[in-house]
Design an enzyme around this catalytic site. Sequence first.
Site, PDB file in Angstrom:
ATOM      1  N   HIS A  68       7.772  10.003 -32.477  1.00 48.97           N
ATOM      2  CA  HIS A  68       7.918   9.814 -31.029  1.00 48.97           C
ATOM      3  C   HIS A  68       8.890   8.688 -30.720  1.00 48.97           C
ATOM      4  O   HIS A  68       9.851   8.869 -30.014  1.00 48.97           O
ATOM      5  CB  HIS A  68       6.563   9.561 -30.369  1.00 48.97           C
ATOM      6  CG  HIS A  68       6.637   9.696 -28.882  1.00 48.97           C
ATOM      7  ND1 HIS A  68       7.113   8.677 -28.083  1.00 48.97           N
ATOM      8  CD2 HIS A  68       6.364  10.726 -28.073  1.00 48.97           C
ATOM      9  CE1 HIS A  68       7.108   9.100 -26.828  1.00 48.97           C
ATOM     10  NE2 HIS A  68       6.668  10.332 -26.790  1.00 48.97           N
ATOM     11  N   GLU A  76      12.247   8.828 -28.660  1.00 48.32           N
ATOM     12  CA  GLU A  76      12.459   7.764 -27.668  1.00 48.32           C
ATOM     13  C   GLU A  76      12.747   6.387 -28.269  1.00 48.32           C
ATOM     14  O   GLU A  76      12.732   5.395 -27.558  1.00 48.32           O
ATOM     15  CB  GLU A  76      11.224   7.669 -26.755  1.00 48.32           C
ATOM     16  CG  GLU A  76      11.120   8.850 -25.816  1.00 48.32           C
ATOM     17  CD  GLU A  76       9.848   8.826 -24.974  1.00 48.32           C
ATOM     18  OE1 GLU A  76       9.239   7.754 -24.814  1.00 48.32           O
ATOM     19  OE2 GLU A  76       9.480   9.903 -24.469  1.00 48.32           O
TER      20      GLU A  76
HETATM   21 CO    CO Z   1       6.494  11.568 -25.174  1.00 46.55          CO
END
Ligand code: CO
Length: 292
Positions: free
Chosen positions: A178, A208
């Site tokens: 993630h 991210e």
């Molecule tokens: Co997310």
Amino acid sequence: MFHRTARTTLLTIFCLIFQASLLMAHGDTRPMKKGILLVAFGTSIPEAEKSFKNIDTKVKAAFPGVPVRWAYTSKIIRHKLARENKIIDSPSEALAKMMDEDFTHVAVQSLHTIPGKEYNALRTTAKAFEGLPKGMRSIIVGAPLLYSPQDVKKAVKIIAAQFPRERKPDEAIVLMGHGTEHPGNIYYPALQYYFGQMDPNIFVGTVEGSPTLDDVLTGLKKKGITKAYLIPLMSVAGDHARNDMAGDEDDSWKSILTKAGITCVPVLKGTAEYDAVADLWLDHLQTAMAHF
Ligand code: CO
């Protein structure tokens, strides 16, 4: 003189401990009631819930007779599910209910991958519930999948053992984590380091955080890779795995790597679906429960 001071100090300490234990016993005669709260980020994709069912089954088998509750930390996902009439508690809602049901000892197990924003918020929430009047006597939060340096090394070995058997050594494994702007993101470069030591054709990227897909692509090109297995490094194969990783949109990892001349084979399976990986979370829960 020294001895007398030491003795007085010792005596004072004993008195304090004795008073403290009296205070604790006072007014709380409830029998010990242990409970487990499993906390995941959550998913709105029904097929992805397999991961959570796997953990749920394992936890209930490991702790027979101990009630198991669930909460999702993602408000967006909880609200989305609520619109489909599927009500999932937030950690504080679940803890409030457990408090009302006279649980005295609760192990809150984080099902997150790294100690990032979600995990740290969970710890703060759990701490706030401890010591409330008529509340739980003890709340212990179990570590996420990766916490200690040993966790990282262990997880790398176990995750690598789940890679597709048909993969040839010159084919790459691309893991999608993630990632976050939280300092906890450092676990992803750490994973890349250990995976890379094990096999230079394993790459770790994040949605991210860092490493980015660009970093992964640079590595793949340098190695002249023409085929890669795309695997989520998340407990569930949810929205990120299905869309950002394996989706048909132009900006998915599959599309970008395919355009770069790499044949992609996405694997839509969350890490918690693998028993050996789920057992790592279970180990952390065992450690938490051992406090009671
Ligand atoms: Co997310």
